[in-house]
Scaffold this active site. Structure first.
Site, PDB file in Angstrom:
ATOM      1  N   GLY A   1      -4.163  20.292   0.474  1.00 25.37           N
ATOM      2  CA  GLY A   1      -5.521  20.794   0.696  1.00 25.37           C
ATOM      3  C   GLY A   1      -5.853  20.960   2.167  1.00 25.37           C
TER       4      GLY A   1
ATOM      5  CD  GLU B   1      -4.549  24.281  -1.314  1.00 24.86           C
ATOM      6  OE1 GLU B   1      -4.795  23.057  -1.398  1.00 24.86           O
ATOM      7  OE2 GLU B   1      -4.463  25.013  -2.306  1.00 24.86           O
TER       8      GLU B   1
ATOM      9  CD  GLU C   1      -0.445  21.122  -2.844  1.00 30.25           C
ATOM     10  OE1 GLU C   1       0.653  21.567  -2.437  1.00 30.25           O
ATOM     11  OE2 GLU C   1      -1.519  21.312  -2.245  1.00 30.25           O
TER      12      GLU C   1
ATOM     13  CB  ALA D   1      -6.913  17.028  -2.529  1.00 27.99           C
TER      14      ALA D   1
HETATM   15  N1  COA Z   1      -4.909  11.209  -0.217  1.00 27.33           N
HETATM   16  C1  COA Z   1      -5.325   9.946  -0.131  1.00 27.33           C
HETATM   17  N2  COA Z   1      -4.901   9.096   0.786  1.00 27.33           N
HETATM   18  C2  COA Z   1      -4.003   9.559   1.675  1.00 27.33           C
HETATM   19  C3  COA Z   1      -3.519  10.857   1.649  1.00 27.33           C
HETATM   20  C4  COA Z   1      -4.016  11.711   0.644  1.00 27.33           C
HETATM   21  N3  COA Z   1      -3.641  12.991   0.552  1.00 27.33           N
HETATM   22  N4  COA Z   1      -2.618  11.012   2.651  1.00 27.33           N
HETATM   23  C5  COA Z   1      -2.561   9.839   3.279  1.00 27.33           C
HETATM   24  N5  COA Z   1      -3.401   8.953   2.694  1.00 27.33           N
HETATM   25  C6  COA Z   1      -3.648   7.558   3.067  1.00 27.33           C
HETATM   26  C7  COA Z   1      -2.486   6.675   2.657  1.00 27.33           C
HETATM   27  O1  COA Z   1      -2.587   6.323   1.269  1.00 27.33           O
HETATM   28  C8  COA Z   1      -2.680   5.514   3.596  1.00 27.33           C
HETATM   29  O2  COA Z   1      -3.751   4.730   3.109  1.00 27.33           O
HETATM   30  P1  COA Z   1      -3.597   3.107   3.121  1.00 27.33           P
HETATM   31  O3  COA Z   1      -3.456   2.746   4.558  1.00 27.33           O
HETATM   32  O4  COA Z   1      -4.901   2.652   2.520  1.00 27.33           O
HETATM   33  O5  COA Z   1      -2.377   2.787   2.292  1.00 27.33           O
HETATM   34  C9  COA Z   1      -3.185   6.169   4.865  1.00 27.33           C
HETATM   35  O6  COA Z   1      -3.712   7.452   4.480  1.00 27.33           O
HETATM   36  C10 COA Z   1      -2.094   6.409   5.891  1.00 27.33           C
HETATM   37  O7  COA Z   1      -1.057   7.162   5.254  1.00 27.33           O
HETATM   38  P2  COA Z   1       0.482   6.706   5.218  1.00 27.33           P
HETATM   39  O8  COA Z   1       1.118   7.342   4.019  1.00 27.33           O
HETATM   40  O9  COA Z   1       0.579   5.217   5.333  1.00 27.33           O
HETATM   41  O10 COA Z   1       1.002   7.372   6.568  1.00 27.33           O
HETATM   42  P3  COA Z   1       2.505   7.782   6.901  1.00 27.33           P
HETATM   43  O11 COA Z   1       2.519   8.082   8.351  1.00 27.33           O
HETATM   44  O12 COA Z   1       3.476   6.786   6.357  1.00 27.33           O
HETATM   45  O13 COA Z   1       2.751   9.168   6.093  1.00 27.33           O
HETATM   46  C11 COA Z   1       2.161  11.349   5.262  1.00 27.33           C
HETATM   47  C12 COA Z   1       2.022  10.318   6.413  1.00 27.33           C
HETATM   48  C13 COA Z   1       1.232  12.499   5.578  1.00 27.33           C
HETATM   49  C14 COA Z   1       3.602  11.854   5.195  1.00 27.33           C
HETATM   50  C15 COA Z   1       1.785  10.659   3.920  1.00 27.33           C
HETATM   51  O14 COA Z   1       0.518  10.039   4.078  1.00 27.33           O
HETATM   52  C16 COA Z   1       1.675  11.611   2.746  1.00 27.33           C
HETATM   53  O15 COA Z   1       2.690  12.032   2.197  1.00 27.33           O
HETATM   54  N6  COA Z   1       0.430  11.944   2.337  1.00 27.33           N
HETATM   55  C17 COA Z   1       0.181  12.737   1.158  1.00 27.33           C
HETATM   56  C18 COA Z   1       0.462  14.183   1.443  1.00 27.33           C
HETATM   57  C19 COA Z   1       0.230  14.994   0.192  1.00 27.33           C
HETATM   58  O16 COA Z   1       0.920  14.890  -0.802  1.00 27.33           O
HETATM   59  N7  COA Z   1      -0.792  15.859   0.260  1.00 27.33           N
HETATM   60  C20 COA Z   1      -1.121  16.735  -0.822  1.00 27.33           C
HETATM   61  C21 COA Z   1      -2.172  16.130  -1.700  1.00 27.33           C
HETATM   62  S1  COA Z   1      -2.640  17.271  -2.975  1.00 27.33           S
END
Ligand code: COA
Length: 262
Positions: free
Chosen positions: A114, A117, A137, A69
């Site tokens: 999400g 999910e 989460e 999400a």
């Molecule tokens: N919601 C909003 N933005 C997200 C996102 C999410 N769930 N997951 C990634 N993004 C965004 C990042 O904020 C970043 O945006 P920016 O360039 O404007 O800063 C962009 O997507 C790229 O992500 P980034 O974190 O820089 O990539 P990465 O390769 O370093 O890491 C992940 C990849 C997937 C490990 C990391 O993005 C992450 O942990 N995401 C969240 C996962 C999460 O907790 N999901 C559950 C949400 S309920």
């Protein structure tokens, strides 16, 4: 079929298959409210279309199916908004689960929170070798809100689900296959063709029989609806906790969260 334009997804109809691609590559296809609404409308648009025999749902690019999400969108939600977010998300994923045509998730990269999910609401999951799965989460001070506690338990069993849900561990494609989270792991370049191969087998079967199989299998789990209600209420309540503010702030500020249990 009349072409509908959506804000956050791409759709295409080809040889009786309806393709939905989440189109927020720069945000790793994170699911904001608009994306979920678009996916729901796209799925509902083919429910009654006799030309469509199946759906393939995927994410744009090579990095993510959907990384969860949209944290930036929900970081300031209140308890009421969090509860509504979960209720609405449940409804979208139920629309996929109850689609009378087979829906296959083509998981091209990260399927987190999400995103996982969403994949679990599809009838079949096929992933690329470099796909990654998890329900992280708890790192944000919340729990899954789109029926992850329910469908993960259904798919992989209680002990394995609890471990993934409590550790927030990210697992690779072969582990997901071993757990039964995905049906097939294939090289990235064969991802869509593998999904098409499955749908091509189903295409010529009796459509009413296919719809009936889907509903009968869904019915096996309907008695667990109480867990869904509990999850919606619990999820919403987290939006009133200090740890939720800390968890989402830490993600957005790119630092480690420091939880206090309040
Ligand atoms: N919601 C909003 N933005 C997200 C996102 C999410 N769930 N997951 C990634 N993004 C965004 C990042 O904020 C970043 O945006 P920016 O360039 O404007 O800063 C962009 O997507 C790229 O992500 P980034 O974190 O820089 O990539 P990465 O390769 O370093 O890491 C992940 C990849 C997937 C490990 C990391 O993005 C992450 O942990 N995401 C969240 C996962 C999460 O907790 N999901 C559950 C949400 S309920």
């Amino acid at each position: 079929m009349t072409e509908t334009t959506y804000q956050t997804i791409l759709t295409e109809e080809k040889e009786h298959i309806f393709y939905i691609t989440i189109n927020r590559e720069d945000k790793l296809n994170a699911l904001n409210i608009q994306t979920l609404a678009d996916i729901k409308n796209a799925i509902l648009s083919i429910y009654e279309n006799p030309k469509i025999k199946g759906v393939i749902l995927t994410g744009k690019g090579t990095k993510a199916f959907a990384a969860g999400a949209d944290i930036a969108e929900f970081a300031n939600f209140t308890v009421e908004e969090g509860t509504r977010m979960s209720q609405d998300g449940h409804a979208v994923l139920r629309a996929i689960e109850h689609c009378p045509k087979p829906v296959i998730a083509a998981i091209n990269g990260f399927a987190l929170g999400g995103g996982n999910e969403l994949a679990m609401s599809c009838h079949i999951r096929v992933c690329a070798e470099k796909a990654k799965f998890g329900q992280p989460e708890v790192n944000l001070g919340i729990i899954p809100g789109y029926a992850g506690t329910q469908r993960l338990t259904q798919l992989i069993g209680k002990g394995r689900a609890l471990e993934l849900l409590m550790t927030g561990d990210i697992i690779d494609a072969n582990t997901a296959l071993q757990l039964g989270l995905v049906n097939h792991v294939v090289p990235a370049e064969q991802l869509i063709s593998k999904c098409e191969e499955i749908l091509n087998k189903i295409k010529n079967k009796a459509p009413l029989a296919i719809a009936s199989v889907i509903e009968c299998v869904n019915a096996f789990y309907e008695k667990r609806m109480d867990g869904n209600t509990l999850e919606v209420n619990e999820f919403g309540n987290f939006f009133g906790s200090e740890d939720f503010i800390e968890g989402t702030s830490a993600f957005l500020e790119k630092r480690q969260a420091n939880f206090i249990g309040k």
